[in-house]
Scaffold this motif. Structure first.
Motif, PDB file in Angstrom:
ATOM      1  N   ASP A 208       0.812  -1.278  -0.003  1.00 16.59           N
ATOM      2  CA  ASP A 208       0.117   0.067  -0.157  1.00 16.59           C
ATOM      3  C   ASP A 208       0.908   1.046   0.031  1.00 16.59           C
ATOM      4  O   ASP A 208       0.283   2.433   0.364  1.00 16.59           O
ATOM      5  CB  ASP A 208      -1.082   0.095   1.170  1.00 16.59           C
ATOM      6  N   MET A 209       2.155   1.371  -0.589  1.00 19.50           N
ATOM      7  CA  MET A 209       3.004   2.284  -0.459  1.00 19.50           C
ATOM      8  C   MET A 209       2.430   3.433  -1.140  1.00 19.50           C
ATOM      9  O   MET A 209       2.419   4.626  -0.727  1.00 19.50           O
ATOM     10  CB  MET A 209       4.420   1.728  -1.118  1.00 19.50           C
ATOM     11  N   GLU A 210       1.743   3.280  -2.456  1.00 19.27           N
ATOM     12  CA  GLU A 210       1.580   4.325  -3.173  1.00 19.27           C
ATOM     13  C   GLU A 210       0.362   5.161  -2.482  1.00 19.27           C
ATOM     14  O   GLU A 210       0.331   6.387  -2.482  1.00 19.27           O
ATOM     15  CB  GLU A 210       1.091   3.838  -4.633  1.00 19.27           C
ATOM     16  N   MET A 211      -0.678   4.549  -1.975  1.00 20.39           N
ATOM     17  CA  MET A 211      -1.666   5.035  -1.338  1.00 20.39           C
ATOM     18  C   MET A 211      -1.158   5.793   0.006  1.00 20.39           C
ATOM     19  O   MET A 211      -1.815   7.110   0.238  1.00 20.39           O
ATOM     20  CB  MET A 211      -2.902   3.986  -0.866  1.00 20.39           C
ATOM     21  N   ALA A 212      -0.187   5.376   0.735  1.00 23.86           N
ATOM     22  CA  ALA A 212       0.382   6.082   1.854  1.00 23.86           C
ATOM     23  C   ALA A 212       0.878   7.496   1.520  1.00 23.86           C
ATOM     24  O   ALA A 212       0.897   8.598   2.121  1.00 23.86           O
ATOM     25  CB  ALA A 212       1.383   5.115   2.464  1.00 23.86           C
ATOM     26  N   ILE A 213       1.930   7.391   0.398  1.00 22.82           N
ATOM     27  CA  ILE A 213       2.388   8.505  -0.198  1.00 22.82           C
ATOM     28  C   ILE A 213       1.503   9.357  -0.566  1.00 22.82           C
ATOM     29  O   ILE A 213       1.616  10.835  -0.185  1.00 22.82           O
ATOM     30  CB  ILE A 213       3.488   8.186  -1.495  1.00 22.82           C
ATOM     31  N   ALA A 214       0.275   9.085  -1.369  1.00 24.24           N
ATOM     32  CA  ALA A 214      -0.725  10.175  -1.750  1.00 24.24           C
ATOM     33  C   ALA A 214      -1.220  10.864  -0.532  1.00 24.24           C
ATOM     34  O   ALA A 214      -1.605  11.683  -0.758  1.00 24.24           O
ATOM     35  CB  ALA A 214      -1.492   9.278  -2.571  1.00 24.24           C
ATOM     36  N   CYS A 215      -1.351   9.935   0.445  1.00 22.66           N
ATOM     37  CA  CYS A 215      -1.866  10.670   1.668  1.00 22.66           C
ATOM     38  C   CYS A 215      -1.166  11.379   2.680  1.00 22.66           C
ATOM     39  O   CYS A 215      -1.314  11.800   3.738  1.00 22.66           O
ATOM     40  CB  CYS A 215      -2.625   9.679   2.468  1.00 22.66           C
ATOM     41  N   GLY A 216       0.312  11.513   2.229  1.00 25.95           N
ATOM     42  CA  GLY A 216       1.288  12.195   2.966  1.00 25.95           C
ATOM     43  C   GLY A 216       2.262  11.615   3.758  1.00 25.95           C
ATOM     44  O   GLY A 216       3.292  12.127   4.646  1.00 25.95           O
ATOM     45  N   ALA A 217       2.537  10.235   3.472  1.00 26.56           N
ATOM     46  CA  ALA A 217       3.791   9.673   4.084  1.00 26.56           C
ATOM     47  C   ALA A 217       5.088  10.207   3.913  1.00 26.56           C
ATOM     48  O   ALA A 217       5.265  10.684   2.610  1.00 26.56           O
ATOM     49  CB  ALA A 217       3.791   8.018   3.632  1.00 26.56           C
ATOM     50  N   THR A 218       6.059   9.891   4.767  1.00 29.63           N
ATOM     51  CA  THR A 218       7.371  10.586   4.567  1.00 29.63           C
ATOM     52  C   THR A 218       8.430   9.555   4.836  1.00 29.63           C
ATOM     53  O   THR A 218       9.389   9.547   4.288  1.00 29.63           O
ATOM     54  CB  THR A 218       7.753  11.674   5.683  1.00 29.63           C
TER      55      THR A 218
END
Length: 231
Positions: A208-218
């Motif tokens: 789920d890396m892409e979804m996390a990045i889209a939601c603001g993951a650093t």
């Protein structure tokens, strides 16, 4: 796993990060790739390091300490990402630069008191049980602000942000919900503690890396897609 495979996998994950950032108008430089290396031999970490990967996440203390000894010649940034018990805090405080799994004040107090004075403050994230799952560690979302209030004054620590391991969802829209909630909680902490370097959302794994990045993951924590399925 062959050296070539680890290098190829790292490159592939890096390309996924860049593509995702381009799609959601983020700078790839904002994303730290954390290689989750639990159960992997020290030789695999050395291969990844030589390919440019310098951040590694470990879940099991004794295993991590053995790897640190074998890889002492490398300038690795070590992240502790597993559940943390009171009897493990002294070793973690002395041998890691980051702890992602602080979920109660007692653990934070021990890490602060046991952090060697010769080292900079330990970077920590508060682990949030974002879905309320009984099987997972983490502070409840409604208790994050109070825990942060107690942790911020501790001299041996530097509160950097929040971490979560949301339950896997088949529906991407449902997967986005917990990530967005964690981002909202971090923004609330920024408003509550404007003087703190609250710049970190540790969320997102191989699936789920892409979804996390889209939601603001650093920080994204990737194991399987770098080292393969754990044995």
């Amino acid at each position: 796993m062959r050296k070539e495979t680890i290098v190829e996998n790292l490159n592939a994950v890096g390309e996924r990060i860049v593509t995702c950032c381009n799609n959601c108008a983020r700078n790839p430089a904002e994303i730290t790739l954390l290689a989750v290396s639990k159960t992997q031999p020290a030789e695999a970490l050395r291969i990844a390091y030589e390919a440019g990967q310098h951040h590694f996440g470990e879940n099991y203390l004794q295993e991590a300490l053995q790897k640190q000894d074998r890889l002492a010649d490398l300038d690795i940034c070590w992240h502790f990402i597993g559940p943390l018990q009171s009897n493990k805090t002294r070793a973690v405080a002395g041998h890691f630069q980051w702890v992602h799994s602080v979920d109660r004040l007692k653990i934070a107090q021990r890490l602060s008191a046991q952090r060697p004075h010769t080292q900079p403050p330990l970077n920590i994230c508060l682990q949030v049980n974002i879905d309320g799952e009984h099987s997972k560690s983490g502070v409840a979302p409604q208790a994050v602000a109070a825990l942060a209030q107690a942790v911020v004054p501790l001299p041996g620590l530097r509160l950097r942000g929040l971490m979560a391991i949301p339950a896997a969802q088949r529906d991407p829209a449902q997967q986005c919900g917990p990530f967005a909630e964690l981002a909202r909680l971090l923004q609330a902490l920024r408003e509550q503690f404007p003087e703190q370097p609250l710049d970190t959302l540790s969320m997102g794994m191989s699936a789920d890396m892409e979804m996390a990045i889209a939601c603001g993951a650093t920080i994204v924590r990737i194991g399987t897609d770098i080292f393969g399925v754990r044995k």
